[in-house]
Design a protein around this motif. Structure first.
Motif, PDB file in Angstrom:
ATOM      1  N   GLY A 216       0.808  -1.216   0.000  1.00  0.00           N
ATOM      2  CA  GLY A 216       0.000   0.000   0.000  1.00  0.00           C
ATOM      3  C   GLY A 216       0.837   1.261   0.000  1.00  0.00           C
ATOM      4  N   TRP A 217       0.199   2.388   0.312  1.00  0.00           N
ATOM      5  CA  TRP A 217       0.844   3.678   0.116  1.00  0.00           C
ATOM      6  C   TRP A 217       1.517   4.247   1.358  1.00  0.00           C
ATOM      7  CZ3 TRP A 217      -0.801   7.861   2.995  1.00  0.00           C
ATOM      8  CH2 TRP A 217      -2.048   7.751   3.611  1.00  0.00           C
ATOM      9  N   LEU A 218       1.354   3.614   2.523  1.00  0.00           N
ATOM     10  CA  LEU A 218       1.908   4.176   3.759  1.00  0.00           C
ATOM     11  C   LEU A 218       2.698   3.119   4.522  1.00  0.00           C
ATOM     12  CD1 LEU A 218       2.053   6.517   5.829  1.00  0.00           C
ATOM     13  CD2 LEU A 218      -0.048   5.605   6.839  1.00  0.00           C
ATOM     14  N   ASP A 219       3.942   3.461   4.907  1.00  0.00           N
ATOM     15  CA  ASP A 219       4.777   2.615   5.759  1.00  0.00           C
ATOM     16  C   ASP A 219       5.247   3.431   6.955  1.00  0.00           C
ATOM     17  OD1 ASP A 219       4.616   0.532   3.943  1.00  0.00           O
ATOM     18  OD2 ASP A 219       6.544   0.948   3.006  1.00  0.00           O
ATOM     19  N   ILE A 220       5.209   2.819   8.138  1.00  0.00           N
ATOM     20  CA  ILE A 220       5.752   3.419   9.355  1.00  0.00           C
ATOM     21  C   ILE A 220       6.608   2.353  10.015  1.00  0.00           C
ATOM     22  CG2 ILE A 220       5.226   4.463  11.585  1.00  0.00           C
ATOM     23  CD1 ILE A 220       2.517   5.317  10.412  1.00  0.00           C
ATOM     24  N   GLY A 221       7.878   2.668  10.309  1.00  0.00           N
ATOM     25  CA  GLY A 221       8.759   1.614  10.778  1.00  0.00           C
ATOM     26  C   GLY A 221       9.753   2.033  11.834  1.00  0.00           C
ATOM     27  N   LEU A 222      10.272   1.016  12.523  1.00  0.00           N
ATOM     28  CA  LEU A 222      11.322   1.143  13.534  1.00  0.00           C
ATOM     29  C   LEU A 222      12.447   0.196  13.141  1.00  0.00           C
ATOM     30  CD1 LEU A 222      12.306   2.087  16.410  1.00  0.00           C
ATOM     31  CD2 LEU A 222      11.104   0.072  17.306  1.00  0.00           C
ATOM     32  N   GLU A 223      13.707   0.676  13.229  1.00  0.00           N
ATOM     33  CA  GLU A 223      14.834  -0.127  12.732  1.00  0.00           C
ATOM     34  C   GLU A 223      16.056   0.018  13.639  1.00  0.00           C
ATOM     35  OE1 GLU A 223      15.580  -0.887   8.356  1.00  0.00           O
ATOM     36  OE2 GLU A 223      16.972   0.754   8.745  1.00  0.00           O
ATOM     37  N   TYR A 224      16.780  -1.097  13.763  1.00  0.00           N
ATOM     38  CA  TYR A 224      18.061  -1.116  14.471  1.00  0.00           C
ATOM     39  C   TYR A 224      19.127  -1.667  13.533  1.00  0.00           C
ATOM     40  CZ  TYR A 224      21.884  -3.015  17.250  1.00  0.00           C
ATOM     41  OH  TYR A 224      23.130  -3.332  17.716  1.00  0.00           O
ATOM     42  N   LEU A 225      20.317  -1.026  13.531  1.00  0.00           N
ATOM     43  CA  LEU A 225      21.422  -1.577  12.760  1.00  0.00           C
ATOM     44  C   LEU A 225      22.728  -1.469  13.531  1.00  0.00           C
ATOM     45  CD1 LEU A 225      22.703   0.847  10.024  1.00  0.00           C
ATOM     46  CD2 LEU A 225      20.750   1.469  11.418  1.00  0.00           C
ATOM     47  N   PHE A 226      23.525  -2.525  13.360  1.00  0.00           N
ATOM     48  CA  PHE A 226      24.851  -2.632  13.984  1.00  0.00           C
ATOM     49  C   PHE A 226      25.884  -2.711  12.876  1.00  0.00           C
ATOM     50  CE2 PHE A 226      28.368  -5.503  14.806  1.00  0.00           C
ATOM     51  CZ  PHE A 226      28.956  -4.930  15.933  1.00  0.00           C
ATOM     52  N   THR A 227      26.973  -1.938  13.017  1.00  0.00           N
ATOM     53  CA  THR A 227      28.036  -1.934  12.023  1.00  0.00           C
ATOM     54  C   THR A 227      29.389  -1.968  12.722  1.00  0.00           C
ATOM     55  OG1 THR A 227      26.659  -0.559  10.568  1.00  0.00           O
ATOM     56  CG2 THR A 227      28.997  -0.736  10.021  1.00  0.00           C
ATOM     57  N   ARG A 228      30.309  -2.731  12.149  1.00  0.00           N
ATOM     58  CA  ARG A 228      31.695  -2.742  12.638  1.00  0.00           C
ATOM     59  C   ARG A 228      32.631  -2.792  11.442  1.00  0.00           C
ATOM     60  NH1 ARG A 228      34.984  -5.388  17.431  1.00  0.00           N
ATOM     61  NH2 ARG A 228      37.068  -5.424  16.468  1.00  0.00           N
ATOM     62  N   ARG A 229      33.697  -1.990  11.514  1.00  0.00           N
ATOM     63  CA  ARG A 229      34.755  -2.061  10.499  1.00  0.00           C
ATOM     64  C   ARG A 229      36.110  -2.180  11.177  1.00  0.00           C
ATOM     65  NH1 ARG A 229      37.234   3.272   8.284  1.00  0.00           N
ATOM     66  NH2 ARG A 229      36.490   4.927   9.667  1.00  0.00           N
ATOM     67  N   ASP A 230      36.984  -3.001  10.589  1.00  0.00           N
ATOM     68  CA  ASP A 230      38.341  -3.233  11.094  1.00  0.00           C
ATOM     69  C   ASP A 230      39.337  -2.837  10.015  1.00  0.00           C
ATOM     70  OD1 ASP A 230      38.323  -5.008  13.813  1.00  0.00           O
ATOM     71  OD2 ASP A 230      36.559  -5.423  12.577  1.00  0.00           O
ATOM     72  N   LEU A 231      40.341  -2.050  10.390  1.00  0.00           N
ATOM     73  CA  LEU A 231      41.301  -1.532   9.437  1.00  0.00           C
ATOM     74  C   LEU A 231      42.380  -2.556   9.093  1.00  0.00           C
ATOM     75  CD1 LEU A 231      41.920   2.096  10.781  1.00  0.00           C
ATOM     76  CD2 LEU A 231      40.263   1.332   9.079  1.00  0.00           C
ATOM     77  N   PHE A 232      42.917  -2.411   7.886  1.00  0.00           N
ATOM     78  CA  PHE A 232      44.096  -3.167   7.473  1.00  0.00           C
ATOM     79  C   PHE A 232      45.290  -2.663   8.292  1.00  0.00           C
ATOM     80  CE2 PHE A 232      47.845  -3.287   4.569  1.00  0.00           C
ATOM     81  CZ  PHE A 232      47.989  -4.670   4.526  1.00  0.00           C
ATOM     82  N   GLY A 233      45.961  -3.571   8.965  1.00  0.00           N
ATOM     83  CA  GLY A 233      47.075  -3.177   9.821  1.00  0.00           C
ATOM     84  C   GLY A 233      46.636  -2.823  11.222  1.00  0.00           C
ATOM     85  N   ALA A 234      45.337  -2.726  11.455  1.00  0.00           N
ATOM     86  CA  ALA A 234      44.789  -2.468  12.792  1.00  0.00           C
ATOM     87  C   ALA A 234      45.527  -1.317  13.473  1.00  0.00           C
ATOM     88  CB  ALA A 234      44.813  -3.734  13.635  1.00  0.00           C
ATOM     89  N   ALA A 235      46.159  -1.585  14.612  1.00  0.00           N
ATOM     90  CA  ALA A 235      46.806  -0.515  15.376  1.00  0.00           C
ATOM     91  C   ALA A 235      47.935   0.126  14.581  1.00  0.00           C
ATOM     92  CB  ALA A 235      47.339  -1.068  16.697  1.00  0.00           C
ATOM     93  N   ALA A 236      48.553  -0.647  13.647  1.00  0.00           N
ATOM     94  CA  ALA A 236      49.645  -0.097  12.847  1.00  0.00           C
ATOM     95  C   ALA A 236      49.160   1.014  11.928  1.00  0.00           C
ATOM     96  CB  ALA A 236      50.300  -1.202  12.018  1.00  0.00           C
ATOM     97  N   ALA A 237      47.856   1.050  11.667  1.00  0.00           N
ATOM     98  CA  ALA A 237      47.324   2.108  10.822  1.00  0.00           C
ATOM     99  C   ALA A 237      47.299   3.445  11.551  1.00  0.00           C
ATOM    100  CB  ALA A 237      45.903   1.753  10.369  1.00  0.00           C
TER     101      ALA A 237
END
Length: 577
Positions: free
Chosen positions: A534-555
């Protein structure tokens, strides 16, 4: 009755009869449905006709009351008296009155005929605006059925007054779009955008992370478009112009309009050709979200292209396209595209050839299988720039496949639920997976000591996968649960990038993202095993994100921590038209 009166009466009755014959019951019903002005005119004509009928009846009555002529014994002839002055005989006056009535009746009949023709033309004109063009496919329903991502036409409208036919032409025009509001809050670092790319979330220990999360809201991704379809001798010509207001800064209240799509496509279901700016053949949304970001392993690229589409077999569609290129590389001097500047001069990133893409899609009974591939040329050209080293070309390529499975094949209890799985692998495909790479296609040793041994341009190997479940608790209430993983591999010289620099902090080795949402569509309807939202949406959303660098602490991330974590909760409302 005198002969003159009888002739006039016969003429009047003939006119009245012909006028009455023009309006059989079916026609009278049509007149009843005519506009108010036409109905009033017809009613006035009927009243005049009724007055003339009564006048004719009065004339007949007067003639009937005149005493009949009696035969008399002839008298001796006498001189004829002189004619007395005065009005003519009564029968002559009655004849003139009858002729006048006849003329009025003919005039009324002509006026009624014109009014009837005007009413019929108005009815036909109204029908021409709303009636479909014979041969064009019917309008698509509002809302989404099976989520088709950015490549679908889920937002084409068919509401009365918005979709209409161009009078006198085999063309249909539709206005479509939506108004959307989202509001969010972050639990970790301050990320002032309503469309956060996973590759760019704040790193743990950074200034944004120390400030903490922030609340934000906006409506800049509200969208509208115009879609036309016209029958031609070569098939259906479809055009689309579409835009939204997402071109400005996320924190600005003054939204900036941007062009999303502008294309024309001509042909038949068996074969058609598209030219213009449209969704890339690589695009795939996979699952439904409220957020307007390019999420991990999703692609929402829109660019100029030449595309062909053909039906290869029942349910099987093949597509190929030449699309606008954009070489993107990261080096010790930063991240560059052809539009960037190096030391206030030209960029070494160079476009030499269009990207070549292909796609196969099979869909049947809720199942969908998709396979897509691309082949690209990447080039670095240092001549005329502040860099040195000359020219270096590299070939980029990639493949991705997905499957959409209706869960009702396992049990009817699952209803319209579906599972989606996708996997990809390639080298130099970063611009088509912006969520994971920030757009990086390759690395280069420009700006490093090792560049003296020779210029390098290395397409980045990347792979990943996504799994999602779309669950309908009730036709108006649904959820999507999804998890995505992606990885990029970098050459060893990337460790030479200056610790803490923009280049070093953009090297994402691994990324994870998870979604969970609940969307209510109060006007949703179940249709043939699927749900139209139909023409109407109402929503609630949760998102989790993680990124890890190349070289970690060396970066050299702040505090020596080479990763970032983001937790976001948002609400959204979207009203389509």
């Amino acid at each position: 009755m005198p002969s003159g009166t009888r002739s006039a009466r016969t003429l009047c009755l003939g006119v009245l009869a012909s006028l009455a014959g023009m309006m059989p019951p079916a026609q009278a019903q049509t007149m009843a449905q005519a506009p108010a002005g036409d109905a009033a005119t017809i009613a006035e004509l009927r009243r005049q006709l009724e007055d003339m009928r009564r006048r004719l009846e009065q004339l007949e009555t007067r003639s009937a009351r005149r005493p009949p002529a009696v035969a008399a014994v002839p008298a001796p002839p006498r001189p004829a008296p002189a004619p007395a002055p005065g009005p003519g005989p009564a029968p002559a006056a009655e004849a003139r009155a009858a002729r006048d009535a006849a003329r009025e009746a003919r005039t009324a009949a002509d006026q009624a005929r014109v009014a009837q023709q005007d009413a019929e033309q108005a009815r036909q004109a109204a029908a021409a605006v709303t009636a479909p063009v014979q041969g064009l496919d019917p309008p698509e329903p509002m809302g989404r059925q099976n989520f088709a991502g950015e490549g679908g036409d889920a937002l084409r409208a068919d509401l009365p007054g918005i979709a209409f036919r161009v009078p006198g032409a085999a063309t249909e025009v539709r206005l479509y779009g939506f108004a959307k509001l989202t509001a969010f809050t972050d639990a970790n670092g301050r990320n002032q955008t309503d469309a956060p790319a996973p590759a760019l979330i704040p790193l743990t220990g950074s200034a944004a992370d120390r400030q903490g999360g922030e609340f934000g809201m906006g409506a800049r991704f509200s969208r509208f478009g115009v879609d036309t379809r016209t029958l031609t001798g070569w098939g259906t010509l479809e055009t689309r112009i579409e835009g939204d207001f997402g071109g400005g800064a996320p924190t600005s209240p003054n939204a900036v309009f941007r062009l999303r799509q502008a294309w024309a496509e001509l042909g038949t279901p068996a074969f058609r050709v598209l030219v213009g700016q449209a969704n890339s053949l690589w695009n795939e949304g996979l699952f439904e979200t409220i957020i307007d970001a390019t999420n991990l392993n999703q692609s929402f690229v829109r660019q100029a292209q030449l595309r062909i589409t053909g039906r290869l077999a029942p349910g099987l569609t093949g597509q190929a396209s030449l699309e606008a290129p954009e070489t993107s590389y990261v080096s010790g001097t930063g991240l560059f595209t052809p539009g960037s500047s190096l030391n206030n001069g030209a960029s070494p990133a160079f476009n030499a050839w269009p990207d070549l893409l292909g796609r196969l899609t099979y869909a049947d009974a809720g199942w969908e299988f998709g396979l897509r591939g691309l082949l690209r040329n990447l080039r670095v050209e240092t001549a005329g720039t502040a860099a040195t080293g000359g020219r270096r070309d590299a070939t980029a390529w990639g493949f991705a496949g997905h499957v959409r499975m209706p869960l009702r094949i396992l049990s009817p209890a699952f209803g319209s639920d579906e599972l989606v799985g996708m996997a990809f692998y390639g080298e130099g495909i970063g611009r088509y997976f912006f969520g994971g790479t920030g757009g990086q296609d390759a690395t280069s040793n420009i700006g490093l000591a090792s560049a003296g041994l020779g210029l390098r341009l290395d397409p980045l190997p990347a792979w990943g996968m996504t799994a999602a479940w779309r669950r309908f608790w009730l036709p108006p209430l649904r959820s999507s649960f999804a998890y995505s993983y992606a990885r990029q591999d970098y050459p060893g010289y990337a460790l030479e990038f200056a610790p803490g620099s923009t280049a070093a902090l953009s090297l994402n080795r691994e990324l994870h993202q998870a979604f969970a949402n609940l969307i209510w569509s109060p006007f949703a309807e179940a249709r043939n095993g699927s749900v139209s939202t139909g023409w109407l949406d109402i929503g609630l959303e949760y998102l989790f994100t993680r990124r890890d660098l190349f070289g970690a602490a060396a970066a050299g991330g702040p505090g020596g921590v080479g990763h970032g974590i983001a937790n976001r909760v948002l609400v959204g409302a979207i009203a389509r038209f």
